[in-house]
Enzyme design. Structure first.
Site, short mmCIF file in Angstrom:
data_model
loop_
_atom_site.label_atom_id
_atom_site.label_comp_id
_atom_site.label_asym_id
_atom_site.label_seq_id
_atom_site.Cartn_x
_atom_site.Cartn_y
_atom_site.Cartn_z
N TYR A 163 0.84 -1.21 0.00
CA TYR A 163 0.00 0.00 0.00
C TYR A 163 0.87 1.26 0.00
O TYR A 163 0.62 2.22 -0.73
CB TYR A 163 -0.89 -0.07 1.24
CG TYR A 163 -1.92 1.02 1.38
CD1 TYR A 163 -3.05 1.06 0.57
CD2 TYR A 163 -1.78 1.99 2.37
CE1 TYR A 163 -4.01 2.04 0.75
CE2 TYR A 163 -2.74 2.97 2.55
CZ TYR A 163 -3.85 3.00 1.73
OH TYR A 163 -4.80 3.97 1.91
N LYS A 167 0.84 4.12 -2.78
CA LYS A 167 0.41 5.47 -2.44
C LYS A 167 1.49 6.51 -2.73
O LYS A 167 1.17 7.64 -3.11
CB LYS A 167 -0.02 5.53 -0.96
CG LYS A 167 -1.35 4.82 -0.70
CD LYS A 167 -2.43 5.31 -1.67
CE LYS A 167 -3.84 5.05 -1.20
NZ LYS A 167 -4.84 5.42 -2.23
N ASN A 503 52.16 23.98 23.82
CA ASN A 503 52.40 22.62 23.34
C ASN A 503 53.37 21.90 24.29
O ASN A 503 54.47 22.39 24.56
CB ASN A 503 53.01 22.72 21.93
CG ASN A 503 53.15 21.36 21.27
OD1 ASN A 503 53.24 20.34 21.94
ND2 ASN A 503 53.19 21.37 19.95
N PRO A 504 52.97 20.71 24.81
CA PRO A 504 53.82 20.02 25.79
C PRO A 504 55.19 19.61 25.25
O PRO A 504 56.12 19.35 26.01
CB PRO A 504 52.99 18.77 26.16
CG PRO A 504 51.92 18.66 25.12
CD PRO A 504 51.69 20.04 24.57
N GLY A 524 60.02 27.07 17.59
CA GLY A 524 60.63 27.63 16.37
C GLY A 524 60.53 29.14 16.36
O GLY A 524 61.49 29.84 16.00
#
Ligand code: NAI
Length: 596
Positions: A163, A167, A503-504, A524
């Site tokens: 159905y 439909k 940063n570690p 750096g």
């Protein structure tokens, strides 16, 4: 409000012997339509036939003073039903495809016959009836066609695979008929009703059913069937007093540039964005639906990338503006972080760290890298890059940096930074990513530009076109014009990191070892600060700084001795490089400082 009338209009209502069809037929007849009341008169599941259903409705209409004729044919013989309209009333104006049956059963128990029977009544039937009427509607330049769909087709419903298929099939059928009928004055719409009828009496509770009369649906059908109604190609949900138009919605979606390899993993990664429905669009036509595809094709081929880098997205990404503030303390901390004022009575360097200096406190020009890089780190920590960069910090090597000051750095300011990824180059094994950060002061004036060039280790190799657009600057020849040597204190990275880059790798011995260094390394940009300061104290005293650019060619460790060699190219340009004395390693190369 004038009454909507159907005088002289001829209507076919299929399945009009009961339920919704009967109410549609009666309403239209009451408003002057001549009605073909079609009904096969079988059971809900489509077995048997019986003329009495249609006859009773025709009798009711006639008793009320209307005009109607019964048709007992199955919608599968749609041509006969239309012939009945033409033979009896001489024309056909409105087709209401309403006949329907149910064969509800869960799919694993569904037979081919269950499937076919539902298809034949709903889809084939609607086709046959409409197809027979279509030439007449076109030729007369007027017509109204209504399909009857269902929520089971629009949304799915347990036990109604057949159905639901039928439909939703009607919705697609109607959409195209609406397009084809438009220029001929033929409008085609679809309803998805809910109503109390023999179809629903076993599934809906009685106290709900009593408020779901078909008379709540038929007024919409009558309006859609009327010549005043311009609507076409639409779907409506209707029942129990509710009326609404339905339209497809889709997520704004995700797009990969043409030519880009699309992996299942990439789909998985973007799944939340593909499936989110907070931001939607509602294309109403095939052309509108194709717009994002056409736009993508017009954007041209992908610049490439791989699982680690999506070049197109990165280059198109708009970073939100970010603000940072600094004052004399930040400047003094930075100056100490790059080794200034180790001689505390050197007046020239004291003015970078002592805010009450008699000649006026000054910003060490290379401080300009700090707020800009802090702004970039802010974006990374918010995860903003994860839609186009898929790698951890261990792959990132800050290879080159250029800082250009357009005006002197204010000692106290709130700066607004605009970040953009300006270039990504496949370098073969690695990839180079150039980030531009433009910083404006409180007046909106751009005061500096930072360009950070980073190498993303192991992230290249997507196109074989290994452009290298870095200027191949030959190193200076001959003996340097000046050399400055300075021992970098062993705890220098611990000081410098307080400027923002936490940063570690620069503080944590265990972390440094885990990523392959014997101990924490110097930043750096800290090495850059040392080298540039050496140049500035030699050639730049009382000169306005314009720019510095340098390649951070190798790692420096705190505790090492930095030797900066300078070549004065002309009054405005000093070339420099820096070596670590203990290892004879060149840690800064291709250095250029420009002065005004
Ligand atoms: P209903 O069973 O009362 O009406 C359907 C009519 O179609 C019946 O009179 C039946 O004899 C007739 N019919 C069946 N096969 C036929 C064929 N081959 N040829 C001609 N006539 C045939 O049911 P109801 O509820 O009035 O349904 C009308 C339409 O609305 C159907 O298409 C149904 O699928 C649809 N619908 C109804 C809903 C509801 O809540 N009642 C929900 C969604 C859709």
């Amino acid at each position: 409000m004038s009454e909507l009338r159907f005088d002289d209009r001829v209507v076919v209502v299929t399945g009009a012997g009961g339920g919704l069809g009967r109410t549609h037929a009666k309403l239209l007849a009451a408003r002057g339509a001549k009605v073909v009341v079609n009904d096969l008169g079988g059971t809900v599941s489509g077995e048997g036939q019986n003329a009495s259903a249609a006859d009773a409705v025709v009798a009711d209409i006639k008793a009320a003073g209307g005009q109607a004729v019964a048709s007992y044919d199955s919608v599968e013989d749609g041509d006969k039903i239309i012939a009945c309209a033409l033979d009896t009333f001489g024309r056909i104006d409105i087709v209401i495809n309403n006949a329907g049956i149910l064969r509800d059963v869960s799919f694993h128990k569904m037979t081919a016959d269950d499937w076919d029977a539902v298809y034949r009544v709903h889809v084939l039937g609607a086709f046959r009836v409409t197809h027979a009427a279509w030439p007449h509607l076109r030729n007369q330049g007027y017509g109204r066609v209504i399909m009857t769909s269902s929520a089971a087709g629009l949304y799915g419903n347990f036990g109604q695979a057949n159905y639901g298929m039928a439909k939703l099939g009607l919705v697609g059928f109607a959409h195209t008929l609406a397009i084809e009928g438009q220029s001929k004055g033929v409008h085609v719409n679809t309803i998805a009703p809910v109503a109390g009828s023999r179809m629903t009496e076993t599934i809906l509770p009685p106290d709900v059913l009593k408020h779901l009369g078909p008379e709540y649906v038929s007024p919409l059908v009558a309006w859609l069937a009327h010549e005043d109604c311009a609507e076409t190609g639409a779907v409506f949900e209707v029942g129990g007093g509710f009326f609404a138009k339905l339209q497809w919605a889709r997520s704004v979606g995700e797009t990969w540039r043409i030519g880009r390899e699309i992996t299942p993993e990439a789909i998985r990664q973007r799944w939340p964005a593909i499936t989110q429905l907070e931001k939607i669009e509602q294309p109403a036509t095939v052309m509108a639906a194709f717009v994002p595809i056409m736009e993508n094709i017009q954007r041209g081929p992908s610049r490439g990338g791989n699982a680690l880098i999506d070049v197109d997205r990165a280059l198109e990404h708009t970073f939100p503006e970010h603000q940072t503030s600094h004052d004399e303390s930040d400047l003094a901390l930075y100056a100490l972080g790059v080794g200034a004022a180790t001689d505390p009575v050197d007046q020239a360097e004291l003015r970078f760290v002592y805010e009450l200096h008699g000649d006026g406190f000054q910003a060490l020009p290379t401080f300009g890298v700090i707020p800009a890089m802090n702004a970039f780190v802010h974006h990374t920590t918010r995860g903003e890059l994860s839609t186009f960069f898929n790698f951890g910090p261990e792959r990132i090597l800050h290879g080159e940096h250029r800082l250009e000051l357009l005006r002197p750095l204010p000692v106290k300011a709130t700066l607004t930074h605009r970040t953009k990824i300006v270039d990504i180059v496949d370098k073969g094994k690695h990839a180079r990513v150039d980030i531009l950060i433009e910083s404006a002061d409180e007046n909106g004036e751009t005061i500096m530009r930072n360009t950070a060039t980073t190498m993303i280790l192991g992230a290249g190799g997507w196109d074989g076109e290994r452009q290298d657009r870095t200027e191949a600057t030959a190193g200076p020849e001959g003996a340097p014009d000046a050399v400055v040597s300075q021992k970098i204190p062993a705890n220098q990275a611990l000081l410098y990191r307080l400027c923002g880059d936490r940063n570690p790798l620069h503080a944590d011995p265990g972390f440094a070892q885990a990523v392959g260094f014997e101990r924490p390394i110097l930043h750096g940009l800290c090495t850059l600060g040392f080298g540039a300061r050496h140049v500035l104290e030699t050639f730049g005293r009382d000169r306005a700084f314009k720019s510095v650019s340098v390649r951070m060619s190798a790692t420096t460790f705190p505790g090492e001795t930095l030797i900066t060699e300078m070549h004065r190219q002309d009054d405005q340009r000093i070339l420099f490089r820096a070596k670590v004395k203990e290892r004879e390693a060149v840690v800064l190369s291709h250095g250029v400082i420009e002065l005004h």
